[in-house]
Design a protein around this motif. Sequence first.
Motif, PDB file in Angstrom:
ATOM      1  N   LEU A 116       0.695  -1.664 -14.115  1.00 59.07           N
ATOM      2  CA  LEU A 116       1.559  -1.194 -15.075  1.00 59.07           C
ATOM      3  C   LEU A 116       3.022  -1.655 -15.366  1.00 59.07           C
ATOM      4  CD1 LEU A 116       0.844   2.464 -16.067  1.00 59.07           C
ATOM      5  CD2 LEU A 116      -0.322   0.161 -16.892  1.00 59.07           C
ATOM      6  N   GLU A 117       3.848  -1.519 -16.171  1.00 62.40           N
ATOM      7  CA  GLU A 117       4.890  -2.128 -16.242  1.00 62.40           C
ATOM      8  C   GLU A 117       6.022  -1.518 -15.114  1.00 62.40           C
ATOM      9  OE1 GLU A 117       6.384  -4.553 -18.281  1.00 62.40           O
ATOM     10  OE2 GLU A 117       4.668  -4.978 -19.182  1.00 62.40           O
ATOM     11  N   ASP A 118       5.444  -0.199 -14.583  1.00 59.52           N
ATOM     12  CA  ASP A 118       6.619   0.462 -13.581  1.00 59.52           C
ATOM     13  C   ASP A 118       5.955  -0.105 -12.292  1.00 59.52           C
ATOM     14  OD1 ASP A 118       3.988   1.538 -13.088  1.00 59.52           O
ATOM     15  OD2 ASP A 118       4.810   3.681 -13.400  1.00 59.52           O
ATOM     16  N   GLY A 119       5.041  -1.189 -12.124  1.00 57.02           N
ATOM     17  CA  GLY A 119       4.881  -1.769 -10.774  1.00 57.02           C
ATOM     18  C   GLY A 119       3.633  -0.983 -10.247  1.00 57.02           C
ATOM     19  N   PHE A 120       3.156   0.177 -10.712  1.00 67.15           N
ATOM     20  CA  PHE A 120       2.095   0.701  -9.809  1.00 67.15           C
ATOM     21  C   PHE A 120       0.624   0.174 -10.497  1.00 67.15           C
ATOM     22  CE2 PHE A 120       5.039   4.192  -9.057  1.00 67.15           C
ATOM     23  CZ  PHE A 120       4.783   4.188  -7.573  1.00 67.15           C
ATOM     24  N   PRO A 121      -0.368  -0.056  -9.309  1.00 65.77           N
ATOM     25  CA  PRO A 121      -1.622  -0.580  -9.746  1.00 65.77           C
ATOM     26  C   PRO A 121      -2.468   0.243 -10.788  1.00 65.77           C
ATOM     27  CG  PRO A 121      -1.516  -0.170  -7.565  1.00 65.77           C
ATOM     28  CD  PRO A 121      -0.211   0.425  -8.038  1.00 65.77           C
ATOM     29  N   VAL A 122      -3.290  -0.218 -11.373  1.00 68.78           N
ATOM     30  CA  VAL A 122      -4.195   0.454 -12.433  1.00 68.78           C
ATOM     31  C   VAL A 122      -5.795  -0.074 -11.798  1.00 68.78           C
ATOM     32  CG1 VAL A 122      -3.973  -1.160 -14.230  1.00 68.78           C
ATOM     33  CG2 VAL A 122      -4.819   1.108 -14.789  1.00 68.78           C
ATOM     34  N   TYR A 123      -6.567   1.194 -12.054  1.00 67.23           N
ATOM     35  CA  TYR A 123      -8.016   0.891 -11.723  1.00 67.23           C
ATOM     36  C   TYR A 123      -8.905   1.686 -12.780  1.00 67.23           C
ATOM     37  CZ  TYR A 123      -6.156   0.010  -7.013  1.00 67.23           C
ATOM     38  OH  TYR A 123      -5.412  -0.675  -5.991  1.00 67.23           O
ATOM     39  N   ALA A 124     -10.073   1.303 -12.604  1.00 63.83           N
ATOM     40  CA  ALA A 124     -10.956   1.764 -13.615  1.00 63.83           C
ATOM     41  C   ALA A 124     -11.386   3.176 -12.847  1.00 63.83           C
ATOM     42  CB  ALA A 124     -12.353   1.155 -13.588  1.00 63.83           C
ATOM     43  N   ASN A 125     -12.615   3.891 -13.266  1.00 59.33           N
ATOM     44  CA  ASN A 125     -12.830   5.294 -12.879  1.00 59.33           C
ATOM     45  C   ASN A 125     -13.645   5.518 -11.612  1.00 59.33           C
ATOM     46  OD1 ASN A 125     -15.012   4.335 -14.288  1.00 59.33           O
ATOM     47  ND2 ASN A 125     -15.574   6.301 -15.185  1.00 59.33           N
ATOM     48  N   ARG A 126     -13.669   4.594 -10.627  1.00 64.44           N
ATOM     49  CA  ARG A 126     -14.559   4.855  -9.686  1.00 64.44           C
ATOM     50  C   ARG A 126     -13.443   5.128  -8.404  1.00 64.44           C
ATOM     51  NH1 ARG A 126     -19.922   5.710 -10.134  1.00 64.44           N
ATOM     52  NH2 ARG A 126     -20.415   4.582 -12.098  1.00 64.44           N
ATOM     53  N   ASP A 127     -13.495   6.385  -7.735  1.00 65.86           N
ATOM     54  CA  ASP A 127     -12.480   6.673  -6.723  1.00 65.86           C
ATOM     55  C   ASP A 127     -13.507   6.647  -5.118  1.00 65.86           C
ATOM     56  OD1 ASP A 127     -10.209   7.735  -5.632  1.00 65.86           O
ATOM     57  OD2 ASP A 127     -11.072   9.786  -5.629  1.00 65.86           O
ATOM     58  N   ALA A 128     -13.053   6.928  -4.309  1.00 64.42           N
ATOM     59  CA  ALA A 128     -13.562   6.866  -2.834  1.00 64.42           C
ATOM     60  C   ALA A 128     -14.949   6.872  -2.960  1.00 64.42           C
ATOM     61  CB  ALA A 128     -12.848   7.836  -1.820  1.00 64.42           C
ATOM     62  N   ASN A 129     -15.577   5.902  -2.375  1.00 65.86           N
ATOM     63  CA  ASN A 129     -17.113   5.783  -2.145  1.00 65.86           C
ATOM     64  C   ASN A 129     -17.617   5.759  -3.533  1.00 65.86           C
ATOM     65  OD1 ASN A 129     -16.731   6.674   0.767  1.00 65.86           O
ATOM     66  ND2 ASN A 129     -16.719   8.693   0.366  1.00 65.86           N
ATOM     67  N   GLY A 130     -17.139   5.345  -4.484  1.00 65.31           N
ATOM     68  CA  GLY A 130     -17.710   4.961  -5.738  1.00 65.31           C
ATOM     69  C   GLY A 130     -17.881   6.081  -6.691  1.00 65.31           C
ATOM     70  N   GLU A 131     -17.349   7.301  -6.265  1.00 61.85           N
ATOM     71  CA  GLU A 131     -17.529   8.362  -7.160  1.00 61.85           C
ATOM     72  C   GLU A 131     -16.632   8.379  -8.258  1.00 61.85           C
ATOM     73  OE1 GLU A 131     -16.994  12.011  -4.823  1.00 61.85           O
ATOM     74  OE2 GLU A 131     -18.388  11.515  -3.339  1.00 61.85           O
ATOM     75  N   VAL A 132     -17.416   8.872  -9.387  1.00 60.11           N
ATOM     76  CA  VAL A 132     -16.715   8.769 -10.739  1.00 60.11           C
ATOM     77  C   VAL A 132     -15.583   9.770 -10.654  1.00 60.11           C
ATOM     78  CG1 VAL A 132     -16.909   9.123 -13.192  1.00 60.11           C
ATOM     79  CG2 VAL A 132     -18.588   8.018 -12.034  1.00 60.11           C
ATOM     80  N   ILE A 133     -14.277   9.502 -11.229  1.00 62.51           N
ATOM     81  CA  ILE A 133     -13.243  10.338 -11.309  1.00 62.51           C
ATOM     82  C   ILE A 133     -12.886  10.465 -12.645  1.00 62.51           C
ATOM     83  CG2 ILE A 133     -11.297   8.476 -10.785  1.00 62.51           C
ATOM     84  CD1 ILE A 133      -9.848  10.745  -9.321  1.00 62.51           C
TER      85      ILE A 133
END
Length: 337
Positions: free
Chosen positions: A208-225
């Motif tokens: 993002l423009e503020d510098g923080f990374p962006v991900y899809a909807n899989r959290d730790a161990n591939g669990e949907v968040i």
Amino acid sequence: MSRHALRSTVAASVMIAAVVLRTLPSLAQDASGTTVDTSDAVASAAWADNVTITFDEAANTFTFQSNGIPDHGFADQYLIPTDPADQPFADKPAEFFDVVNSVDYFTETPIDTTITTLPTYADKPTDTSLGRIGVALSGAQIFNDYENMERTVVAQDDQVIHDHVAFLDECNGHTLVDGSNYHYHGIPVCLTERLDVEGEHSHMIGVLEDGFPVYANRDANGEVIGNEGLDECSGHVGPTPEFAEGTYHYHLTADEAPYMIDCYHGEIEQASFDGGPGGGAPDFATVAEQLGVSEQMLMDALGTSMPPDFAAAAEELGIGEDELRAAMPAPGQGERP
């Protein structure tokens, strides 16, 4: 919906500068209080061939340059509303839309943006604007949820399909009504399907423009968040494949709106005007008065596409484009109360 690859007419190569360890005392902090330097993650990311990444180590930034064409290609055809201001679109009949062939209609949009490699977590969120809020590994842009400045029409919830032709493609993306600025309004599945690994946290799909990374909807161990596991800006602190020790990061979601990032939790330069609803619109009355036109004339000339076609709007208003640009800043990034 079938997809076909569109070849870029602009040749570009990824240029990665050497990344050195930074020991500055002003290293950014995320919500966990740990220092974060995104340089290694950005340098090692699988950027598309039409993306150029360069680092300015002295300024602690990287520059993203692209022709705006996603490397995964498009749908063959799209629905383009004949009156973009007449929202929402989901209830409109087929006659309301033009059916366009993407190979003929879509145009390149040069992107050149500089983003910090030392993002700083801000306790007070800042609303994202219409238009680009981040960049994706595919070479395309990331937009927020909305199709209008008032932040009342969510693009994914306004999806419409007529005769197998859709408003948003399978990648949850489309262009502006003039065929420019291809962007995502949801998880870019055409990108995540080649990056993510079953049973693992999603891989970084952009920044993002503020510098923080962006991900899809899989959290730790591939669990949907989903949204219930995230803060008001669709982010949280935790480990990711690129940041094993953990960092603040954003997730796109698929359960319900917000699907995208509707506010920044990182420090970001704000627009100079007072925001409208949700910080999303400038004070049209003041701008119109400055230009010597009516507020309605100004709004009609600018239309609803983001970014506006300033050249066309200036011609319609009978003023210079530079004069219009100086009076009318980009859509807002209003700080939340």
